[in-house]
Motif scaffolding. Structure first.
Motif, short mmCIF file in Angstrom:
data_model
loop_
_atom_site.label_atom_id
_atom_site.label_comp_id
_atom_site.label_asym_id
_atom_site.label_seq_id
_atom_site.Cartn_x
_atom_site.Cartn_y
_atom_site.Cartn_z
N TYR A 272 54.62 45.24 19.65
CA TYR A 272 54.18 45.17 21.04
C TYR A 272 54.69 46.40 21.81
O TYR A 272 53.93 47.06 22.53
CB TYR A 272 54.66 43.89 21.76
N VAL A 273 55.97 46.70 21.67
CA VAL A 273 56.57 47.80 22.44
C VAL A 273 55.93 49.14 22.05
O VAL A 273 55.59 49.96 22.92
CB VAL A 273 58.10 47.85 22.25
N VAL A 274 55.76 49.37 20.75
CA VAL A 274 55.16 50.63 20.28
C VAL A 274 53.73 50.76 20.83
O VAL A 274 53.32 51.81 21.32
CB VAL A 274 55.18 50.70 18.73
N LYS A 275 52.97 49.66 20.77
CA LYS A 275 51.59 49.69 21.29
C LYS A 275 51.56 49.87 22.80
O LYS A 275 50.69 50.55 23.34
CB LYS A 275 50.86 48.39 20.92
N GLU A 276 52.51 49.26 23.50
CA GLU A 276 52.52 49.35 24.97
C GLU A 276 52.78 50.80 25.41
O GLU A 276 52.17 51.28 26.37
CB GLU A 276 53.58 48.41 25.55
N ASN A 277 53.66 51.51 24.70
CA ASN A 277 53.87 52.93 25.03
C ASN A 277 52.59 53.73 24.85
O ASN A 277 52.26 54.60 25.66
CB ASN A 277 54.99 53.52 24.16
N LEU A 278 51.84 53.43 23.78
CA LEU A 278 50.56 54.11 23.54
C LEU A 278 49.57 53.77 24.66
O LEU A 278 48.80 54.62 25.10
CB LEU A 278 49.99 53.71 22.18
N ARG A 279 49.61 52.50 25.12
CA ARG A 279 48.71 52.09 26.21
C ARG A 279 49.01 52.84 27.51
O ARG A 279 48.10 53.21 28.24
CB ARG A 279 48.80 50.57 26.44
N VAL A 280 50.30 53.05 27.81
CA VAL A 280 50.65 53.79 29.03
C VAL A 280 50.07 55.20 28.97
O VAL A 280 49.48 55.69 29.93
CB VAL A 280 52.18 53.85 29.25
N GLU A 281 50.21 55.84 27.83
CA GLU A 281 49.70 57.21 27.69
C GLU A 281 48.17 57.23 27.80
O GLU A 281 47.61 58.11 28.46
CB GLU A 281 50.18 57.80 26.37
N ALA A 282 47.52 56.24 27.18
CA ALA A 282 46.06 56.16 27.29
C ALA A 282 45.63 55.89 28.73
O ALA A 282 44.67 56.49 29.24
CB ALA A 282 45.54 55.05 26.37
N ALA A 283 46.36 55.00 29.41
CA ALA A 283 46.05 54.65 30.79
C ALA A 283 46.09 55.89 31.69
O ALA A 283 45.25 56.06 32.58
CB ALA A 283 47.02 53.59 31.30
N CYS A 284 47.05 56.77 31.45
CA CYS A 284 47.15 58.00 32.24
C CYS A 284 45.94 58.91 32.01
O CYS A 284 45.43 59.52 32.96
CB CYS A 284 48.45 58.74 31.90
N ARG A 285 45.48 58.97 30.78
CA ARG A 285 44.28 59.77 30.49
C ARG A 285 43.07 59.20 31.23
O ARG A 285 42.23 59.93 31.76
CB ARG A 285 44.02 59.82 28.98
N HIS A 286 42.98 57.86 31.27
CA HIS A 286 41.86 57.21 31.98
C HIS A 286 41.90 57.53 33.48
O HIS A 286 40.86 57.73 34.11
CB HIS A 286 41.88 55.70 31.77
N LEU A 287 43.10 57.57 34.06
CA LEU A 287 43.22 57.90 35.48
C LEU A 287 42.76 59.33 35.75
O LEU A 287 42.08 59.61 36.73
CB LEU A 287 44.66 57.71 35.97
N GLU A 288 43.15 60.23 34.86
CA GLU A 288 42.73 61.63 35.02
C GLU A 288 41.21 61.76 34.94
O GLU A 288 40.61 62.59 35.61
CB GLU A 288 43.39 62.50 33.95
N ALA A 289 40.61 60.89 34.13
CA ALA A 289 39.14 60.91 33.98
C ALA A 289 38.46 60.08 35.08
O ALA A 289 37.23 60.03 35.15
CB ALA A 289 38.76 60.37 32.61
N GLY A 290 39.25 59.41 35.92
CA GLY A 290 38.69 58.58 36.98
C GLY A 290 38.00 57.32 36.45
O GLY A 290 37.10 56.79 37.08
N ASP A 291 38.46 56.85 35.29
CA ASP A 291 37.81 55.72 34.63
C ASP A 291 38.64 54.43 34.79
O ASP A 291 39.45 54.08 33.94
CB ASP A 291 37.61 56.04 33.14
N LEU A 292 38.43 53.75 35.92
CA LEU A 292 39.21 52.54 36.20
C LEU A 292 38.87 51.39 35.26
O LEU A 292 39.71 50.56 34.95
CB LEU A 292 39.01 52.10 37.66
N ALA A 293 37.62 51.35 34.79
CA ALA A 293 37.23 50.27 33.86
C ALA A 293 38.01 50.39 32.55
O ALA A 293 38.52 49.39 32.02
CB ALA A 293 35.73 50.33 33.58
N ALA A 294 38.15 51.61 32.04
CA ALA A 294 38.92 51.82 30.81
C ALA A 294 40.41 51.54 31.05
O ALA A 294 41.09 50.96 30.20
CB ALA A 294 38.73 53.25 30.30
N PHE A 295 40.90 51.93 32.23
CA PHE A 295 42.30 51.63 32.59
C PHE A 295 42.52 50.11 32.56
O PHE A 295 43.52 49.62 32.03
CB PHE A 295 42.60 52.19 33.99
N GLY A 296 41.56 49.39 33.15
CA GLY A 296 41.66 47.92 33.19
C GLY A 296 41.71 47.28 31.82
O GLY A 296 42.41 46.29 31.61
N GLN A 297 40.99 47.87 30.86
CA GLN A 297 41.02 47.33 29.48
C GLN A 297 42.42 47.46 28.88
O GLN A 297 42.87 46.59 28.13
CB GLN A 297 39.98 48.04 28.60
#
Length: 392
Positions: A272-297
């Protein structure tokens, strides 16, 4: 910011003490994603929000320390800074802890007066305690010319919580209150304390917190157990990969390779912890792309991991997240905080906020017979001085 609250705190100070104070606003915080990663040396993604503490603080020219909790109409006094120690007054300890930490850094404390009050709901996981600590630390640093930078003030506030409130918190809450920026979230590396800002479109999404209204007694004991389980996982991995100092360094492949040795429970906690760190990094990429739907996933995936692998959710939180998924205009939802109660954090399109609150409240009432309290917030800047507005 609540102008009426600023005015009330300012007036209270002037009526009690008869001189002009410095006014400071210290915000609460939310954490959009990155839960239980902080003590594992990982990433978190908090933001300062517009629920806040307002302070009026001034040097009184003497030695006395006079504290006023405006919302409680309670006062606390000491004859001099030399008398600062743990008190029986719970709320005063957060402030006294800050004074003690400044003293440890050889800041000479003079007599001061402080009136504070706020709009941060207590027990909703928005870090009212961190706002209290950071607000006073900021004010005294300024008034005494101590010259401490914001990161040092975050450490002052965090240590105040450890020593005077007895809560061994990470640094995220204090960091978020001090380093918040309007319209931006901040990714903090809890190991190196490096940080980076990412845009959050406050016009495209509101942050709505749904307070389950429950706090199961499991919370604190389970928190300690989870920390131990993660440490056990690191100890096993270190035997094979000496470079793994914390779960931050671990990969899913390494966990998979030693699944049997880790055992089912520790394996799931660590993955869980390893995946959650990957999710934070992915979430930041989604914000840079302006993709709130992907952030929400990523938020939904975070909640599923907290529920199934980390096992810190509860029925009330799960019902709220499921209800959010079914509501219109929702980008994402997940439990926020330590777990076993507290709030869910939801990203909702502004035009759908009222509808969202109505439908989730109805589902919560129908499924569990519980009344739902909600808070709408938006992202604001961190701790700062407030100009005194003279009203005629």
């Amino acid at each position: 910011m609540s102008a009426s609250l600023v005015h009330a705190i300012h007036s209270d100070f002037q009526q009690r003490f008869g001189y002009e104070p410095m006014l400071v606003r210290a915000p609460g915080r939310v954490n959009l994603i990155g839960e239980h990663t902080d003590y594992n040396g990982g990433f978190v993604l908090p933001a300062a929000v517009d629920k806040e503490m307002i302070f009026a603080v001034g040097l009184n020219g003497g030695t006395a320390i006079r504290l006023v909790a405006h919302d409680l109409s309670e006062t606390f006094e000491l004859a001099s800074p030399a008398e600062v120690s743990l008190s029986d007054t719970h709320w005063a300890n957060y402030l006294l802890g800050v004074v003690a930490q400044l003293q440890q850094r050889e800041v000479e404390i003079q007599g001061f007066d402080c009136v504070f009050g706020g709009t941060i709901p207590i027990g909703a996981g928005m870090s009212s305690s961190a706002a209290v600590e950071c607000g006073l630390a900021f004010a005294l640093n300024h008034l005494l010319g101590a010259g401490l930078d914001k990161m040092e003030l975050a450490h002052v506030a965090q240590k105040a919580e450890h020593t005077y409130a007895g809560v061994k918190c990470g640094i995220m809450d204090q960091f978020a209150s001090l380093f918040g920026r309007d319209g931006q979230v901040v990714r903090l590396d809890c190991r190196s304390l490096d940080y980076a800002y990412f845009p959050f479109d406050t016009k495209a999404s509101r942050i709505v917190l749904c307070n389950s209204g429950v706090k199961h007694s499991l919370a604190s004991s389970a928190y300690n157990t989870r920390r131990q389980e993660c440490e056990r996982g690191v100890a096993v991995l270190q035997q094979h990969y000496p470079a793994v100092q914390s779960l931050r360094d671990a990969t899913l492949e390494q966990l998979e390779a030693h699944r049997a040795e880790l055992g089912d429970v520790v394996f799931r906690r660590c993955s869980y912890v390893v995946k959650e760190n990957l999710r934070v990094e992915a979430a930041c990429r989604h914000l840079e792309a302006g993709d709130l739907a992907a952030f929400g996933q990523e938020m939904y995936a975070s909640h599923a991991g907290l529920r199934d692998d980390y096992e810190v959710s509860c029925e009330e939180l799960d019902v709220l997240v499921e209800a959010a998924k079914a509501a219109p205009g929702v980008f994402g939802s997940r439990m926020m905080g330590g777990g076993f109660g507290g709030c869910t954090i939801n990203l909702v399109a502004p035009q759908h906020v009222d509808e969202f609150i109505a439908s989730v409240s109805a589902a919560y009432q129908q499924k569990l017979g519980l009344k739902l309290e909600t808070y709408q917030t938006t992202i604001v800047g961190g701790v700062g001085a407030v100009p005194v507005v003279v009203t005629g």
